[in-house]
Design an enzyme around this catalytic site. Structure first.
Site, short mmCIF file in Angstrom:
data_model
loop_
_atom_site.label_atom_id
_atom_site.label_comp_id
_atom_site.label_asym_id
_atom_site.label_seq_id
_atom_site.Cartn_x
_atom_site.Cartn_y
_atom_site.Cartn_z
N GLU A 68 0.83 -1.22 0.00
CA GLU A 68 0.00 0.00 0.00
C GLU A 68 0.86 1.26 0.00
O GLU A 68 0.50 2.27 -0.58
CB GLU A 68 -1.03 0.01 1.15
N CYS A 89 -0.25 -2.67 8.34
CA CYS A 89 0.72 -2.44 9.42
C CYS A 89 0.66 -0.98 9.89
O CYS A 89 0.12 -0.10 9.20
CB CYS A 89 2.13 -2.80 8.96
N1 THU Z 1 3.07 -6.14 4.10
C1 THU Z 1 2.39 -5.29 3.29
O1 THU Z 1 2.66 -5.21 2.07
N2 THU Z 1 1.40 -4.54 3.83
C2 THU Z 1 1.05 -4.56 5.14
O2 THU Z 1 0.20 -3.78 5.58
C3 THU Z 1 1.66 -5.52 6.05
C4 THU Z 1 2.80 -6.28 5.52
C5 THU Z 1 4.17 -6.92 3.54
C6 THU Z 1 5.53 -6.53 4.05
C7 THU Z 1 6.31 -7.81 3.84
O3 THU Z 1 6.79 -7.83 2.51
C8 THU Z 1 5.27 -8.89 3.99
O4 THU Z 1 4.01 -8.27 3.86
C9 THU Z 1 5.33 -9.63 5.31
O5 THU Z 1 5.29 -8.76 6.38
#
Ligand code: THU
Length: 164
Positions: free
Chosen positions: A83, A120
């Site tokens: 995102e 996250c």
């Molecule tokens: N990840 C995302 O792309 N978006 C989020 O909101 C949470 C985590 C990705 C980061 C990493 O490449 C993988 O998911 C595992 O954490």
């Protein structure tokens, strides 16, 4: 003389508003297109370390759809979430356009198929600041692997008490 010091702590409550659908096929057509684009771009994730693929698609006020997928790196903190890839691309290339809707999907063992990805904290902070910059809320649509759909009317709903 004895003093009794009474500290009164007022408990406050925060409410979280969202809507839930059992399937994203109940969304209006332009939202469905975003979901499809997010699912498509999820396959471009570079996630050899987490094996967790995330896709994101956002609609701008000029009708352009910007997509992003998570991009990892062997020096782990150097990677970026899907995102934020999409949000920063939009900010870099279409700084004057407002975001109308942001969709996020994910696939991998980190997430049970019936659960939507819970973005996250770092992404939420960026989502909130993007919203504040444009002075207009945008919707956030989260879709699980088995199509359960959660809709927030404002990115700020995802991060009450955000920094700043
Ligand atoms: N990840 C995302 O792309 N978006 C989020 O909101 C949470 C985590 C990705 C980061 C990493 O490449 C993988 O998911 C595992 O954490």
């Amino acid at each position: 003389m004895n003093f009794i010091i009474l500290i009164v702590r007022m408990k406050k409550e925060l409410k979280l508003y969202y809507s839930k659908l059992s399937n994203w096929d109940q969304l209006p057509d332009n939202d469905q297109l975003l979901v499809k684009k997010a699912i498509e771009i999820m396959h471009n994730a570079y996630a050899p370390y987490s094996k967790f693929n995330v896709g994101s698609a956002l609609l701008l006020s000029n009708g352009v759809i910007v997509e992003g997928s998570n991009q990892e790196n062997i020096a782990y903190p150097s990677g970026l979430c899907a995102e934020r890839v999409a949000l920063f691309y939009a900010g870099a290339n279409y700084p004057k356009e407002k975001i109308k809707t942001l969709c996020i999907v994910a696939k991998g063992n980190l997430l049970p198929i019936s659960k939507v990805l819970s973005p996250c904290g770092a992404c939420r902070q960026v989502m909130v600041e993007t919203e504040r910059r444009q002075n207009e809320p945008y919707r956030v649509i989260l879709v699980s692997q088995n199509n359960v759909t959660i809709i927030f009317d404002s990115a700020s709903d995802l991060l009450p008490l955000a920094f700043g």
